[in-house]
Design a protein around this motif. Structure first.
Motif, PDB file in Angstrom:
ATOM      1  N   GLU A 397       8.115   3.110  -7.934  1.00  0.00           N
ATOM      2  CA  GLU A 397       8.176   2.805  -9.356  1.00  0.00           C
ATOM      3  C   GLU A 397       9.537   2.283  -9.776  1.00  0.00           C
ATOM      4  N   LYS A 398      10.556   2.592  -8.978  1.00  0.00           N
ATOM      5  CA  LYS A 398      11.887   2.086  -9.283  1.00  0.00           C
ATOM      6  C   LYS A 398      12.632   1.832  -7.989  1.00  0.00           C
ATOM      7  N   VAL A 399      13.560   0.907  -8.062  1.00  0.00           N
ATOM      8  CA  VAL A 399      14.352   0.562  -6.892  1.00  0.00           C
ATOM      9  C   VAL A 399      15.582   1.445  -6.857  1.00  0.00           C
ATOM     10  N   THR A 400      15.798   2.124  -5.741  1.00  0.00           N
ATOM     11  CA  THR A 400      16.978   2.963  -5.574  1.00  0.00           C
ATOM     12  C   THR A 400      17.851   2.359  -4.497  1.00  0.00           C
ATOM     13  N   SER A 401      18.935   3.083  -4.163  1.00  0.00           N
ATOM     14  CA  SER A 401      19.803   2.607  -3.090  1.00  0.00           C
ATOM     15  C   SER A 401      19.109   2.702  -1.745  1.00  0.00           C
ATOM     16  N   VAL A 402      17.973   3.410  -1.728  1.00  0.00           N
ATOM     17  CA  VAL A 402      17.171   3.508  -0.519  1.00  0.00           C
ATOM     18  C   VAL A 402      15.865   2.775  -0.763  1.00  0.00           C
ATOM     19  N   SER A 403      15.411   2.032   0.230  1.00  0.00           N
ATOM     20  CA  SER A 403      14.195   1.248   0.056  1.00  0.00           C
ATOM     21  C   SER A 403      13.010   2.145  -0.228  1.00  0.00           C
ATOM     22  N   GLY A 404      12.080   1.666  -1.060  1.00  0.00           N
ATOM     23  CA  GLY A 404      10.859   2.395  -1.296  1.00  0.00           C
ATOM     24  C   GLY A 404       9.984   2.330  -0.063  1.00  0.00           C
ATOM     25  N   ARG A 405       9.122   3.325   0.091  1.00  0.00           N
ATOM     26  CA  ARG A 405       8.218   3.305   1.245  1.00  0.00           C
ATOM     27  C   ARG A 405       7.332   2.075   1.116  1.00  0.00           C
ATOM     28  N   GLY A 406       7.346   1.236   2.117  1.00  0.00           N
ATOM     29  CA  GLY A 406       6.625  -0.031   2.076  1.00  0.00           C
ATOM     30  C   GLY A 406       7.569  -1.197   2.086  1.00  0.00           C
ATOM     31  N   VAL A 407       8.732  -1.084   1.441  1.00  0.00           N
ATOM     32  CA  VAL A 407       9.712  -2.158   1.453  1.00  0.00           C
ATOM     33  C   VAL A 407      10.284  -2.277   2.858  1.00  0.00           C
ATOM     34  N   GLY A 408      10.056  -3.412   3.477  1.00  0.00           N
ATOM     35  CA  GLY A 408      10.584  -3.621   4.813  1.00  0.00           C
ATOM     36  C   GLY A 408       9.719  -3.055   5.919  1.00  0.00           C
ATOM     37  N   MET A 409       8.575  -2.432   5.596  1.00  0.00           N
ATOM     38  CA  MET A 409       7.731  -1.892   6.651  1.00  0.00           C
ATOM     39  C   MET A 409       7.131  -3.007   7.491  1.00  0.00           C
ATOM     40  N   ASP A 410       6.968  -4.196   6.919  1.00  0.00           N
ATOM     41  CA  ASP A 410       6.496  -5.326   7.720  1.00  0.00           C
ATOM     42  C   ASP A 410       7.529  -5.710   8.769  1.00  0.00           C
ATOM     43  N   VAL A 411       8.799  -5.615   8.381  1.00  0.00           N
ATOM     44  CA  VAL A 411       9.883  -5.912   9.324  1.00  0.00           C
ATOM     45  C   VAL A 411       9.959  -4.835  10.402  1.00  0.00           C
ATOM     46  N   VAL A 412       9.764  -3.577   9.988  1.00  0.00           N
ATOM     47  CA  VAL A 412       9.759  -2.479  10.957  1.00  0.00           C
ATOM     48  C   VAL A 412       8.678  -2.707  12.008  1.00  0.00           C
ATOM     49  N   ARG A 413       7.469  -3.000  11.549  1.00  0.00           N
ATOM     50  CA  ARG A 413       6.369  -3.219  12.496  1.00  0.00           C
ATOM     51  C   ARG A 413       6.626  -4.436  13.370  1.00  0.00           C
ATOM     52  N   SER A 414       7.146  -5.500  12.766  1.00  0.00           N
ATOM     53  CA  SER A 414       7.433  -6.717  13.532  1.00  0.00           C
ATOM     54  C   SER A 414       8.449  -6.460  14.634  1.00  0.00           C
ATOM     55  N   ASN A 415       9.519  -5.719  14.308  1.00  0.00           N
ATOM     56  CA  ASN A 415      10.562  -5.432  15.302  1.00  0.00           C
ATOM     57  C   ASN A 415      10.032  -4.565  16.440  1.00  0.00           C
ATOM     58  N   ILE A 416       9.157  -3.625  16.113  1.00  0.00           N
ATOM     59  CA  ILE A 416       8.592  -2.762  17.154  1.00  0.00           C
ATOM     60  C   ILE A 416       7.626  -3.544  18.040  1.00  0.00           C
ATOM     61  N   GLU A 417       6.833  -4.428  17.427  1.00  0.00           N
ATOM     62  CA  GLU A 417       5.890  -5.217  18.210  1.00  0.00           C
ATOM     63  C   GLU A 417       6.581  -6.241  19.094  1.00  0.00           C
ATOM     64  N   LYS A 418       7.777  -6.674  18.702  1.00  0.00           N
ATOM     65  CA  LYS A 418       8.524  -7.633  19.520  1.00  0.00           C
ATOM     66  C   LYS A 418       8.877  -7.067  20.879  1.00  0.00           C
ATOM     67  N   ILE A 419       9.027  -5.759  20.979  1.00  0.00           N
ATOM     68  CA  ILE A 419       9.377  -5.151  22.263  1.00  0.00           C
ATOM     69  C   ILE A 419       8.140  -4.579  22.953  1.00  0.00           C
ATOM     70  N   GLY A 420       6.972  -5.037  22.522  1.00  0.00           N
ATOM     71  CA  GLY A 420       5.746  -4.596  23.173  1.00  0.00           C
ATOM     72  C   GLY A 420       5.249  -3.245  22.715  1.00  0.00           C
TER      73      GLY A 420
END
Length: 733
Positions: A397-420
């Motif tokens: 509901e608001k942006v804090t100094s820490v990313s909300g759950r979901g923000v950047g999760m696509d990048v997290v999954r992409s980085n993990i899938e890059k290493i198989g």
């Protein structure tokens, strides 16, 4: 950069990482005298080293910090959160300066007056405030990676700590003496002062790994020649070479392995700071820190892990008053757990927070026009939750100094899938969320299943292979749903991908049967239709050429023993290319039903001895064969058969059965070594939910109940290890 400075930077970075965790622990246990003494000694060492290296700015900060810690040690100053925060600020400033020295080779200029004044005030016992506020306005500097790391030997004995008195009374003249003899000091920096470890440059290990990779390729080529020539003259020498190369490969891999706890080092500090900043109470539990994986993989998962843990504390855990209102403990819990499973590592990040709100996700999906209301109505809860992995998707509901759950999760999954690897998620509203990351142990050499499609061979990472199913060409098991072929496998629908169609290859017409490679990517299961399957092999992974990098279905290539270059398939890329994720409901729905029963284990069921049912963990099974009894030979009094390029020990656990001409053979594989189990009948593969007793070091792990029948679970590792000893005795004899 001067070698002495480089050594100082490496050791200081390592020490400060440990001190972050020590300070978090000290805040929770302010009367721990041993912990205070350890922190004091490290800061004292940093101060003394800065003195003879001429790093005056670092020396000033370390000296003042040491003074405050000295009061803690002497019980003249109470350990308060505000004072701990001040020590954290000192460490952060030291990290910042050390990072600058590492970049430029010189100590940067700067004004530390305010920090030194606060440290002096704390030393004077003055109230510096801040007990109820954020621990620090400064963001800790990004962790710097060292070009070196430690190789620790298992036989290293624990070093006795130096006495506190000697450490405190170290004469300053010793530092001056060391500075006056730079050659002697440099010699001390070249080796570790401990006889159990040696600091080795990463480049040296990388070059060694490359050489071993080429040696593995050459070994594979020689084994291929041996298979084709049937020449026994050099078979014994080749078997010995195979054993030595395997041991060398394993040894070099161990030098690259580091405990996953190294990637978790900064997480206690992060959780501590976030708790203060957000007004929450959060405990961090870490299990399996000693689980090892390749340093390269470790470096690549540090950022995704950090991001996910921060999200759990920020938007997963509720405020204390919210938790009390829900009947929960006011202190939330974030748990990290790492463990080996087959040839890969599982890392679980779970919290007992508020979980994901399905209604909020639906609302965001409609706002972003990612699906229509009618489409949402047909989706399962699991499918709706998967939208958090879409780019820039957040329910915060608001942006804090820490990313909300979901923000950047696509990048997290992409980085993990890059290493198989893969990532899957389970979440229940007001109960909590669990993410499970599945990653390979290493990226350089990996075990893969070699398959054949229309006369061409490919490799599939063993990490993604769950099981193999053989089907006849006239089978009625394959059905069609919305244009997608599916297989009914144990009363569940498994979507299929025909690789010959995917690659535009002509199907082999003379095949009476085919194989389905059951593949798992995250929470999705699907099958690859192939013409034939071969053995699991250790392959050397080569990167794709630039003009092939955009082809999603391939992740690399390798050279087989016969010299042919084959492509390595990327199951994640195949899944994305064919788009079959939503054909069948996720297996997670079934797993959720069994959550209270314990972890899931795939077991191969068979009968042996008085028609009794037995089982063996499927991740230990390399292949199933049918052998004739006359193929069994004896070496050194042990049963063996000629299997591929070597003699494989065979164990008959069916001692009471009537002999038959042919017998099913379960081929077990453990750490590159094979052993065979002769049984009466192969039954099926099944899932078992619950703990399997493991209090036995013998051939049986324990007994379980499957389909209202008792079954002994065979200890495959025990048989494989016995087979290794027999094989070595045969080769050496």
């Amino acid at each position: 950069m001067d070698e002495i400075i480089a050594e100082f930077i490496a050791e200081t970075n390592e020490n400060l990482e440990e001190l972050d965790n020590d300070l978090v622990t000290l805040e929770q246990n302010p009367n721990d005298e041993e912990l205070i003494a350890r922190i004091f000694r490290v800061l004292h060492t940093i101060k003394g080293t800065c003195g003879f290296l001429g790093l005056s700015r670092l020396e000033s900060i370390a000296h003042k910090g040491e003074d405050v810690l000295g009061l803690f040690r002497d019980k003249k100053l109470e350990v308060k959160p505000a004072y701990v925060t001040l020590i954290f600020e000192s460490f952060d400033k030291i990290k910042e300066i050390v990072s600058a020295i590492e970049t430029t080779g010189e100590e940067p200029s700067g004004d530390d007056t305010a920090l030194l004044a606060k440290l002096q005030a704390a030393y004077n016992g003055e109230d510096i405030g801040g007990d109820e506020t954020s621990p620090s306005a400064e963001t800790p500097p990004t962790e710097t990676s060292s070009d070196e790391f430690e190789i620790f030997h298992e036989e290293e004995e624990e070093k006795e700590p130096e006495s506190e008195e000697l450490e405190a009374e170290e004469p300053q003249d010793k530092a001056a003496e060391n500075a006056a003899n730079p050659k002697e000091q440099q010699a001390a920096a070249a080796k570790s002062t401990s006889t159990g470890s040696l600091r080795v440059a990463v480049d040296v290990l990388e070059n060694l790994m490359t050489i071993v990779s080429e040696l593995v390729l050459t070994r594979n080529q020689l084994l291929q020649i041996a298979r084709q020539s049937n020449n026994d003259e050099y078979l014994s020498s080749l078997q010995r070479l195979n054993l030595v190369v395997s041991e060398l490969q394993e040894g070099v891999m161990k030098t690259r392995m580091q405990p996953v706890g190294n990637a978790w080092a900064k997480l206690p500090r992060i959780i501590r700071d976030l708790s203060h900043e957000l007004g929450k109470k959060v405990d961090l539990e870490m299990h399996g820190q000693d689980t090892e994986l390749d340093r390269q993989v470790l470096d690549l998962i540090k950022d995704p892990l950090t991001h996910m843990v921060r999200n759990s504390a920020d938007h997963g855990i509720e405020l204390p008053e919210e938790r009390i209102a829900k009947g929960k403990n006011p202190t939330g819990k974030v748990v990290l757990n790492a463990y080996h499973q087959g040839g890969h590592i599982n890392i679980e990040i779970s919290d007992d927070g508020k979980g994901l709100s399905t209604e909020k996700i639906k609302k965001k999906i409609l706002e972003k026009e990612l699906a229509t209301p009618d489409e949402l109505e047909e989706m399962t809860t699991k499918q709706i939750q998967q939208f958090i992995f879409n780019a820039s998707f957040s329910t915060a509901e608001k942006v804090t100094s820490v990313s909300g759950r979901g923000v950047g999760m696509d990048v997290v999954r992409s980085n993990i899938e890059k290493i198989g690897g893969s990532i899957e998620m389970r979440s229940e509203e007001d109960v909590g969320t669990t993410f499970t990351i599945r990653i390979p142990l290493t990226l350089a050499i990996m075990s893969s299943l070699i398959i054949e499609v229309s006369g061409q061979r490919f490799a599939i990472p063993q990490l993604a292979v769950s099981e193999l199913v053989r089907i006849g060409m006239q089978t009625n098991d394959i059905e069609n749903i919305n244009g997608t072929p599916v297989l009914r496998l144990r009363e569940q629908l498994l979507p299929l991908v025909c690789l010959s169609d995917l690659f535009g290859l002509e199907e082999a017409e003379d095949k009476k049967s085919k194989y389905i490679v059951v593949t798992k990517v995250g929470s999705y299961m699907f099958g690859l239709i192939v013409d034939d399957v071969y053995e699991f092999e250790e392959i050397v992974v080569k990167p794709l050429a630039k003009n092939l990098k955009n082809i999603a279905v391939f992740s690399g290539n390798t050279i087989l023993g016969d010299g042919n270059v084959i492509m390595i398939l990327d199951p994640v890329g195949i899944l994305k290319t064919v788009g079959i994720q939503d054909v069948v409901e996720s297996h997670e729905e079934e797993q959720t039903q069994h959550t209270d029963q314990g972890p899931e284990t795939l077991l191969l069921l068979f009968r042996a001895g008085n028609n009794t049912m037995k089982a063996v963990p499927l991740d230990m099974v390399s292949r199933l064969e049918e052998i004739t009894i006359d193929k069994i030979e004896y070496a050194k009094g042990n049963q063996v058969i000629q299997y591929l390029d070597h003699l494989m020990p065979v164990f008959n656990i069916d001692t009471n059965a009537v002999e038959s001409k042919t017998r099913p053979l379960i081929i077990l594989k453990h750490e590159g070594k094979n052993a065979g189990l002769m049984v009466d009948q192969i039954l099926d593969v099944t899932k078992y939910y619950g703990e399997i007793d493991n209090d036995s070091h013998g051939n049986v792990l324990g007994s379980i109940i499957i389909n209202e029948n008792a079954a002994d679970v065979i200890n495959g590792t025990s048989f494989a290890n016995q087979g290794t000893l027999i094989n070595e005795e045969t080769v050496n004899g």
